[in-house]
Design a protein around this motif. Structure first.
Motif, short mmCIF file in Angstrom:
data_model
loop_
_atom_site.label_atom_id
_atom_site.label_comp_id
_atom_site.label_asym_id
_atom_site.label_seq_id
_atom_site.Cartn_x
_atom_site.Cartn_y
_atom_site.Cartn_z
N CYS A 179 0.82 -1.22 0.00
CA CYS A 179 0.00 0.00 0.00
C CYS A 179 0.85 1.27 0.00
N GLY A 180 2.16 1.12 0.19
CA GLY A 180 3.03 2.29 0.12
C GLY A 180 3.48 2.83 1.45
N GLU A 181 3.22 2.08 2.53
CA GLU A 181 3.72 2.52 3.83
C GLU A 181 5.25 2.43 3.84
N ASP A 226 6.86 3.62 6.97
CA ASP A 226 7.22 3.71 8.39
C ASP A 226 7.55 2.31 8.93
N ARG A 239 7.37 1.09 11.75
CA ARG A 239 6.42 0.52 12.73
C ARG A 239 5.37 -0.34 12.05
N PRO A 293 -3.69 0.81 10.63
CA PRO A 293 -5.10 0.81 11.07
C PRO A 293 -6.06 0.22 10.04
N TRP A 335 -10.18 3.07 14.86
CA TRP A 335 -9.00 2.45 15.50
C TRP A 335 -8.96 2.87 16.96
N ALA A 375 -1.50 5.10 3.94
CA ALA A 375 -0.06 5.29 3.71
C ALA A 375 0.26 6.75 3.43
N HIS A 389 0.28 8.67 6.68
CA HIS A 389 1.48 8.38 7.49
C HIS A 389 2.74 8.99 6.88
N ARG A 390 2.82 9.07 5.55
CA ARG A 390 3.98 9.71 4.92
C ARG A 390 4.01 11.21 5.26
N ALA A 410 2.44 12.65 7.94
CA ALA A 410 2.52 12.85 9.40
C ALA A 410 3.05 11.56 10.04
N PRO A 411 4.36 11.36 10.02
CA PRO A 411 4.92 10.07 10.46
C PRO A 411 4.60 9.71 11.91
N LYS A 412 4.34 10.70 12.76
CA LYS A 412 4.05 10.39 14.16
C LYS A 412 2.55 10.30 14.44
N SER A 413 1.75 10.31 13.41
CA SER A 413 0.30 10.37 13.61
C SER A 413 -0.30 8.99 13.86
N GLU A 414 -1.52 9.02 14.39
CA GLU A 414 -2.36 7.83 14.51
C GLU A 414 -3.67 8.12 13.79
N ILE A 415 -4.03 7.26 12.87
CA ILE A 415 -5.33 7.40 12.20
C ILE A 415 -6.37 6.78 13.12
N VAL A 416 -7.23 7.60 13.69
CA VAL A 416 -8.21 7.05 14.64
C VAL A 416 -9.52 6.69 13.95
#
Lengths: 148, 144
Positions: free
Chosen positions: A36-38, A40, A42, A55, A87, B74, B77-78, B80-86
């Protein structure tokens, strides 16, 4: 004949109809993340100390049934209209999740080609400790056949 | 009115209302979709074989909806690398065709500094600038 939406809602909303267990494999969700292109670690690197599933990965978890066994046939062809995710907590490699599904919403929209019925199935996901980690919604649209 | 796309953001204080996310070109190539099918699922012919998809009435193989949703995550996250998608909600308006270039665009539609969250509208568009997938996301960022 058009379905009675109020009747469907009163008969089926929030009534559980499926429960399945998922063993979460870290290599699989890392492949999902990379495809999907991640980027990171983690999400992509099992050696990362915060390694977890993206998520949206929970949308790939499929229950045993799409609809309650006694849900009526609405007559049209169902199509995948969308996915939603809420999430709540990280899902780690090796987790055992329990997915409990119910009908979360039933509604209609009417366009030039007639009425469409939207069915929203929600799978609530709990980890092995009973923590509610995510909700995964699947929205199916059925274009009703016009009555002759 | 929109702001210049900012490559990455670290905290909620870095985010401006109306800011555009940097555009992202997802890999819709057949090999990548086949790999997704092998490793994750959705390996059926309509996703992995142009001829099979055409026989089913599509212009060619299509990207699975769950993969399109993953592209949106993705991209966030690219940016905002420190983010969480809630939360993320995705509407599949039309098929995303395999082997066709697409890009994903996003814009910040709300910033709630008290809650530490931002709202983002995000879309996958094809070469004709047609929206194929539309989504909205709530994303939590660190305060500092």
């Amino acid at each position: 004949m058009k379905a009675d939406i109020d009747e469907l809602r009163s008969g089926f909303l929030n009534r559980g109809f499926d429960e399945v267990t998922f063993e979460i494999d870290g290599n699989t969700f890392a492949e999902y993340a990379r495809a999907c292109g991640e980027t990171d670690p983690r999400f992509t690197d099992p050696a990362d100390p915060d390694f977890q599933a993206p998520p949206t990965y929970v949308s790939t978890l499929v229950g045993g049934r799409a609809l309650p066994s006694d849900f009526p046939n609405l007559g049209g062809v169902g199509m995948d209209a969308g996915k939603g995710v809420e999430w709540m907590a990280p899902i780690r490699a090796g987790a055992t999740l329990t997915g409990k599904s119910h009908m979360h919403d039933i509604y209609t929209k009417t366009g030039r080609s007639g009425r469409m019925v939207f069915l929203v199935r929600r799978m609530e996901l709990y980890d092995q400790d009973g923590t509610h980690v995510a909700n995964a919604d699947t929205r199916t649209v059925i274009r009703e056949r016009s009555s002759e | 009115m929109s702001e210049q796309a900012q490559e990455t953001v670290g905290t909620i204080g870095d985010v401006e209302f109306g800011a555009e996310l940097p555009a992202f070109a997802p890999d819709t190539g057949l090999e990548n979709v086949k790999r997704f099918g092998r490793e994750v699922g959705w390996g059926g012919g309509r996703f992995t074989d142009h001829e099979v998809a055409r026989k089913e009435g599509f212009p060619g193989a299509i990207v699975p909806g769950v993969m399109s949703q993953g592209y949106l995550g993705a991209m966030i996250h690219r940016w905002a690398p420190k983010s969480e998608i809630v939360a993320i909600d995705t509407v599949f308006r039309a098929p995303v065709l395999v082997d066709h270039p697409h890009r994903i665009v996003g814009v910040v539609t709300d910033v709630d500094e008290d809650a530490g969250t931002v709202e983002i509208d995000i879309s996958i568009v094809n070469e004709r600038e047609e929206t194929r997938v539309f989504g909205t996301a709530t994303v939590r960022l660190p305060a500092d």
